[in-house]
Scaffold this active site. Structure first.
Site, mmCIF file in Angstrom:
data_model
loop_
_atom_site.group_PDB
_atom_site.id
_atom_site.type_symbol
_atom_site.label_atom_id
_atom_site.label_comp_id
_atom_site.label_asym_id
_atom_site.label_seq_id
_atom_site.Cartn_x
_atom_site.Cartn_y
_atom_site.Cartn_z
ATOM 1 N N LEU A 100 0.833 -1.200 0.000
ATOM 2 C CA LEU A 100 0.000 0.000 0.000
ATOM 3 C C LEU A 100 0.870 1.254 0.000
ATOM 4 C CD1 LEU A 100 -2.637 -1.081 2.671
ATOM 5 C CD2 LEU A 100 -2.868 -1.163 0.189
ATOM 6 N N ILE A 149 1.356 5.551 -0.207
ATOM 7 C CA ILE A 149 0.810 6.647 0.592
ATOM 8 C C ILE A 149 -0.451 7.208 -0.069
ATOM 9 C CG2 ILE A 149 1.272 9.003 1.394
ATOM 10 C CD1 ILE A 149 4.189 8.197 1.677
ATOM 11 N N SER A 158 3.115 -2.017 4.252
ATOM 12 C CA SER A 158 3.200 -0.574 4.064
ATOM 13 C C SER A 158 4.286 -0.256 3.049
ATOM 14 C CB SER A 158 3.507 0.120 5.395
ATOM 15 O OG SER A 158 4.820 -0.157 5.801
ATOM 16 N N GLU A 159 4.309 0.971 2.573
ATOM 17 C CA GLU A 159 5.217 1.335 1.489
ATOM 18 C C GLU A 159 6.680 1.192 1.887
ATOM 19 O OE1 GLU A 159 5.510 4.822 -1.880
ATOM 20 O OE2 GLU A 159 4.708 5.296 0.086
ATOM 21 N N ASN A 160 6.968 1.368 3.192
ATOM 22 C CA ASN A 160 8.369 1.238 3.605
ATOM 23 C C ASN A 160 8.703 -0.137 4.154
ATOM 24 O OD1 ASN A 160 6.945 1.491 5.947
ATOM 25 N ND2 ASN A 160 8.248 3.028 6.865
#
Length: 349
Positions: A313, A315, A335-337
């Site tokens: 996903l 931001i 998450s993106e990171n």
């Protein structure tokens, strides 16, 4: 065998002594201050800077570079911080000539400098940027990826720099060059060259005086890859310990990749966008535009989910799509990171 190793060591030392930046012969990697650790960064150097958003950024090393004042820097980093924090500080003082990044949306000064022709920008897909750094550290000069095929990144012509004519025009002064492509099987791939840097500025949670580092959760992000791809890697740590205090299986980055280490100070761990639960389902979904277009996009994106999927996903809108996973469907969210197992929005204390 011993003679061979001695000859190899001598050859390596002679190569280092002829390079632009030399690594100190002393085995002591600990520097007294961030200022001392970055003192030989010069005009025109390429800096590989760890961090993702404001997570895991070497804030004290960046501040030291700002105070030292080298100019015309090329900074390679996932993003450019925010206006007054992270790499945003070097943009404020006009020390950066070129940014190589994948995400720059949180820095208004960055946008202003780029559109006015003061700043050169190479936008690079996030995974490609990570691999360019990894390849640089592994001694791989280039690689092929299907990412960006058929886009302006592959075809060339992306405006790296606009002409600074003071008239507000959008004439391109420097445009990106077309990438070489090659077909493997039934897919076409784009060739990307590796990235190497003069210095890496990285941040770790714990480190010992030999340079062995531990990172905390997603604060690891781009930091190890930046260190491996640089001629000289400088690490700042929250806690500096003696050799042996870190267990071997806890070490994420061996000290052979770290040339200098410095103790950081009191860290200002900011949150770019603080989002708290309102206690209602609607509050966590986002308000969207007045015409409901954002909500429609989110709902449509959620229809792509399938049971058992692993979903990354990004931001903004992509994150909101997780609110519409149907009951009974299991989807692992990332998450993106790089954090797996994302939970609900945090509640206020």
């Amino acid at each position: 065998m011993i003679m061979f190793h001695r000859k190899l060591l001598s050859a390596n030392i002679s190569v280092l002594s002829r390079s632009k930046h030399t690594i100190a012969k002393s085995s002591n990697k600990v520097f007294a201050s961030p200022a001392a650790a970055v003192a030989d960064i010069s005009d025109g150097d390429t800096l590989l800077v760890g961090g993702f958003g404001l997570c895991g950024i070497p804030q004290f090393l960046i501040e030291a570079v700002k105070e030292a004042g080298p100019r015309n820097l090329t900074c390679v980093s996932n993003n450019a911080g925010v206006d007054d924090f992270g790499l945003g500080k070097l943009l404020q003082t006009n020390q950066v000539k070129r940014m190589v990044s994948s995400y720059v949306g949180e820095n208004k000064n960055f946008e202003k400098q780029y559109l006015s022709g003061q700043l050169e920008v190479e936008l690079t897909p996030q995974g490609t940027l990570a691999e360019k750094l990894r390849a640089g550290g592994a001694g791989i000069p280039a690689f092929f990826t299907s990412t960006a095929f058929g886009t302006v990144i592959q075809q060339g012509g992306f405006p790296i720099k606009y002409k600074a004519d003071g008239k507000g025009g959008m004439e391109v002064e420097i445009a990106s060059k077309p990438r070489e492509t090659r077909k493997f099987g039934d897919r076409t791939y784009v060739m990307e060259e590796a990235i190497r840097g003069d210095f890496a500025l990285i941040k770790a949670w714990k480190g010992d005086t030999n340079g062995n580092l531990m990172f905390r959760a997603t604060a690891r992000n781009f930091n190890p890859d930046c260190a491996k791809a640089a001629k000289i890697a400088i690490a700042e740590v929250e806690e500096l310990v003696q050799p042996g205090e870190l267990k071997p299986d806890e070490i994420h980055l061996p000290g052979i990749y770290v040339h200098r280490i410095v103790q950081g100070g009191k860290y200002d761990k900011r949150i770019e966008k603080l989002t708290l639960s309102t206690g209602s389902d609607e509050g966590s979904r986002g308000k969207g535009g007045g015409d409901g277009s954002r909500d429609r996009i989110v709902r449509r994106a959620a229809k792509e989910f399938r049971d058992g999927m692993y979903v990354n996903l990004g931001i903004g809108v992509p994150t909101l799509a997780s609110n519409y996973i149907p009951a009974g469907m299991r989807v692992e969210l990332q998450s993106e990171n790089g954090l797996l197992g994302m939970g609900p929005v945090s509640e206020p204390l």
